[in-house]
Write an enzyme that holds these catalytic residues in place. Structure first.
Site, PDB file in Angstrom:
ATOM      1  N   GLU A 111       0.821  -1.206   0.000  1.00  0.00           N
ATOM      2  CA  GLU A 111       0.000   0.000   0.000  1.00  0.00           C
ATOM      3  C   GLU A 111       0.864   1.269   0.000  1.00  0.00           C
ATOM      4  O   GLU A 111       0.513   2.242  -0.639  1.00  0.00           O
ATOM      5  CB  GLU A 111      -0.931  -0.041   1.224  1.00  0.00           C
ATOM      6  CG  GLU A 111      -2.127   0.866   1.154  1.00  0.00           C
ATOM      7  CD  GLU A 111      -3.057   0.604  -0.035  1.00  0.00           C
ATOM      8  OE1 GLU A 111      -3.104  -0.541  -0.519  1.00  0.00           O
ATOM      9  OE2 GLU A 111      -3.721   1.549  -0.463  1.00  0.00           O
ATOM     10  N   ASP A 112       1.963   1.233   0.705  1.00  0.00           N
ATOM     11  CA  ASP A 112       2.693   2.496   0.934  1.00  0.00           C
ATOM     12  C   ASP A 112       4.035   2.639   0.232  1.00  0.00           C
ATOM     13  O   ASP A 112       4.690   3.673   0.367  1.00  0.00           O
ATOM     14  CB  ASP A 112       2.943   2.672   2.448  1.00  0.00           C
ATOM     15  CG  ASP A 112       1.636   2.849   3.214  1.00  0.00           C
ATOM     16  OD1 ASP A 112       0.625   3.170   2.559  1.00  0.00           O
ATOM     17  OD2 ASP A 112       1.627   2.656   4.439  1.00  0.00           O
TER      18      ASP A 112
END
Ligand code: MN
Length: 717
Positions: free
Chosen positions: A76-77
């Site tokens: 996600e990051d």
């Protein structure tokens, strides 16, 4: 921050076979991936996955879970991909990371606390492996522990509310009491710091004023039990969590004064039998407070919690609550399912309610798994597998049964949306209305005012609501058709005898036919309950004697106007405008065949060939016959199904001969079925795409000319 070697040491301490190298690589991978990213606290971002991994070691989770915890935010990051993770750490870790990432996306996509119950179910349904859920809970716990670093107060409150409504109940659901208590307390501190502080102050006050009373009660209870021969007992007093005191105060609208409101005395004994013996000892020694006794051993809580609770007037004339349980029950109460694969020995409950089948199954697996590895092979959860949860474009969550389609979704949103839906976008892409929805899909329904429910939807919808709405609409449409059909039958019957039909003309005879209105009567005539002539002779009794001959003659309406009707625009002359038309499945009429239309109940007009055997059934209802013919002049080149029966010799190559001949004559076999097989011959039913009856006749002639083929006929019925 835990150091790399500490983390590895911790895992090795309870799982000596853990893949040390993979743990080290995951540590380095995550640290590099997160690079210079920072947390709100100012710490390097990597401290977060590391802490999450650390929390999970306390639950003694396996190496794959710890590795997943280290990697849980990289997809996600950071630029890292699922494929990279699969390449470096294998399928299992890739699948787990993917599971946690999906939950994170759900979290980001919407305001979770809007429909807390559904979101809890969604999270459970999406955690198809219990480890995914445990990692997510540990992730949330660390985020809550560091919540105060977030500057935006709205964001803090939102996260705290979500924790209170979604994650704490989930932790409770899988029996992780200690985790649940901590999540609740952290959220409580954010959401209602005044209430929490006043409870803490009050607790402090009671603690100091109670002096040594708690340890004294513990000692006294211990002594009492030992005197009764219950040796291996441990008695402790444990303060209830501020939030559970607060909730109780809210629920019962009272303050707390009694020790029993804030401290639970806990007795751990060796066996279930000892639990009941201890209970007997306590009850015979101290007066029982009525209404406070609960036996969660014989009837465990849905999350697997087992214990005996009772309230008594204790050694110092204080009301106290005593909980009696075994060591194993205690572990489950504190740490839930995670405890089970650490403390495998000991009896495991068999009494969970049916609605928590998933938990029982999980516990049974835990019980039967002989080692942690085997347990982990069976961590697939089967939660809410009968439901899917989808989002509206606004982020509302709609729960539907598994197999539900966009049409079900549309009707679940609103009947008007269902009635008018013409299409659906699933996750931004136009998809067929019959598509099956998946968990987490975002569904946008496209509507048109011109649209009405289609009867074909009924074949794929799964919700009763959608089905009922579609049926209702179809029935209404059907009724309209019957009215129209019945009225035209009556008009014909009247006109044939020189009268004009009007709704008014039949009003005087409605009672005779038990109809409430002229329209109802038309419906009955349309359905065939009464014939047009039956109505006519009641209205004009004189008709009975007139012209007996005409009864025997098929009354035929010659509509001369050309009409384009029916599916595929087959032009047939003689149809009633607006009436549905289809070709009979028994005789497969082809353009050029001599045909007749039969008005069929609820289905409009069915076209049969004039020699079809089915027509015998309609001899007695002449008003249903329609004189129709093909309008070949305006017929577009259309493909129709011609059906033939061929009898061929049972020998190699004969089937090939048949199909070659059909192909040579421009026919395309669309269906083929062997109906009869004997040693020398077999019968084949063949559907051929042809243009006209002449085309089919040519094919039949060609087949008949072949020596391998015995007999060829058009199939009738
Ligand atoms: Mn995280």
């Amino acid at each position: 921050m835990i150091r790399q070697f500490e983390l590895v040491e911790r895992v090795k301490s309870y799982d000596p076979g853990a893949d040390e190298d993979a743990l080290n690589r995951a540590y380095v991978f995550a640290m590099k991936a997160h690079g210079a990213q920072k947390r709100a606290s100012g710490d390097p971002y990597f401290s977060h996955p590391l802490e999450v991994a650390g929390i999970l070691t306390l639950y003694r989770l396996d190496a794959a879970s710890i590795i997943t915890a280290l990697l849980h935010d990289v997809i996600e990051d950071t630029p890292a991909t699922q494929e990279e993770i699969r390449g470096h750490f294998g399928d299992e870790v890739a699948r787990l990371v993917d599971g946690v990432t999906k939950l994170t996306r759900i979290e980001l996509q919407s305001d979770l606390s809007k429909q807390a119950e559904n979101f809890r179910k969604l999270l459970l349904a999406m955690s198809d492996d219990i480890r995914v859920l445990l990692i997510k809970l540990a992730d949330r716990l660390h985020n809550m522990r560091t919540l105060h670093f977030i500057k935006n107060p709205d964001k803090r409150r939102r996260i705290a509310a979500e924790t209170m409504e979604i994650y704490a109940p989930l932790a409770e659901r899988i029996g992780m009491q200690a985790l649940k208590d901590e999540l609740e307390d952290l959220a409580f501190a954010e959401l209602n710091p005044d209430a929490r502080n006043s409870i803490l102050n009050r607790l402090e006050f009671l603690r100091t004023h109670g002096g040594e009373v708690v340890p004294k009660i513990c000692a006294e209870l211990q002594k009492t039990l030992e005197e009764a021969g219950l040796s291996a007992t441990a008695v402790s007093g444990r303060e209830k969590a501020p939030f559970s005191i607060w909730r109780k105060m809210q629920r019962q609208n009272i303050g707390f004064e009694q020790l029993s409101d804030i401290i639970a005395f806990r007795t751990i004994v060796d066996s279930i039998a000892d639990c009941y013996r201890a209970l007997g000892v306590v009850h015979s020694r101290y007066p029982m407070v009525p209404g406070r006794f609960k036996d969660y051993i014989s009837t465990p809580k849905p999350n697997g919690y087992r214990s005996i609770h009772t309230g008594v007037i204790g050694p110092f004339k204080q009301r106290i609550e005593i909980q009696i349980r075994t060591r194993d029950m205690h572990e489950v109460a504190e740490n839930g399912v995670a405890a089970h694969w650490v403390y495998k020995q000991g009896e495991i409950t068999h009494h969970e309610g049916r609605q928590y089948r998933w938990l029982r199954e999980l516990l049974e697996i835990l019980e039967h798994a002989s080692n942690p590895e085997e347990f982990l092979e069976h961590t697939k959860l089967d939660l809410f597998q009968d439901q899917v949860f989808c989002f509206t474009p606004k982020g509302d969550l709609i729960a539907l049964p598994r197999g539900a389609t966009p049409v079900d979704f549309a009707y679940a949103v609103h009947s008007a949306v269902g009635d008018r839906c013409v299409g659906a976008k699933i996750n931004g892409r136009i998809m067929p209305l019959r598509s099956q929805l998946q968990n987490g899909d975002q569904v946008e329904i496209l509507t048109s005012k011109a649209q009405t429910p289609s009867p074909t939807w009924e074949r794929f919808v799964v919700t009763g609501r959608a089905r009922a709405k579609i049926r209702r609409f179809v029935r209404l449409k059907e009724r309209e058709q019957y009215v129209q059909l019945g009225r035209s039958i009556l008009q014909r019957a009247f006109r044939d005898h020189g009268y004009e039909y009007t709704d008014k003309a039949v009003e005087g005879v409605l009672k005779t036919f038990k109809s409430a209105s002229a329209e109802d009567l038309c419906v009955e005539v349309g359905k065939g309950t009464h014939t047009g002539r039956e109505v006519l002779v009641v209205v004009y009794p004189g008709v009975r004697d007139q012209d007996k001959e005409s009864d025997k003659v098929v009354p035929i309406v010659r509509a001369r106007a050309k009409q384009e009707t029916g599916k595929g625009g087959i032009p047939i002359k003689g149809l009633i405008p607006g009436m549905a038309m289809h070709l009979a499945g028994c005789c497969h009429p082809l353009p050029g065949d001599r045909i007749v239309g039969i008005v069929t109940t609820g289905r409009g007009v069915t076209i049969h060939t004039i020699d079809c055997d089915t027509l015998e059934n309609y001899v007695d209802t002449p008003e249903r016959w329609l004189d129709v013919s093909w309008d070949l002049d305006s017929a577009p080149e259309e493909v129709h199904t011609g059906r033939i029966i061929v009898t061929v010799a049972n020998e190699p190559g004969s089937l090939a001969a048949v199909s070659n001949l059909i192909a040579k004559n421009d026919g395309n076999i669309s269906n083929l079925k062997i109906t009869n097989r004997s040693t020398d011959f077999f019968d084949i039913l063949i559907d051929i795409d042809v243009k006209t009856v002449k085309h089919l006749t040519n094919i039949i002639a060609a087949l008949r000319a072949s020596p391998a083929i015995g007999q060829v006929e058009r199939a009738r019925n």
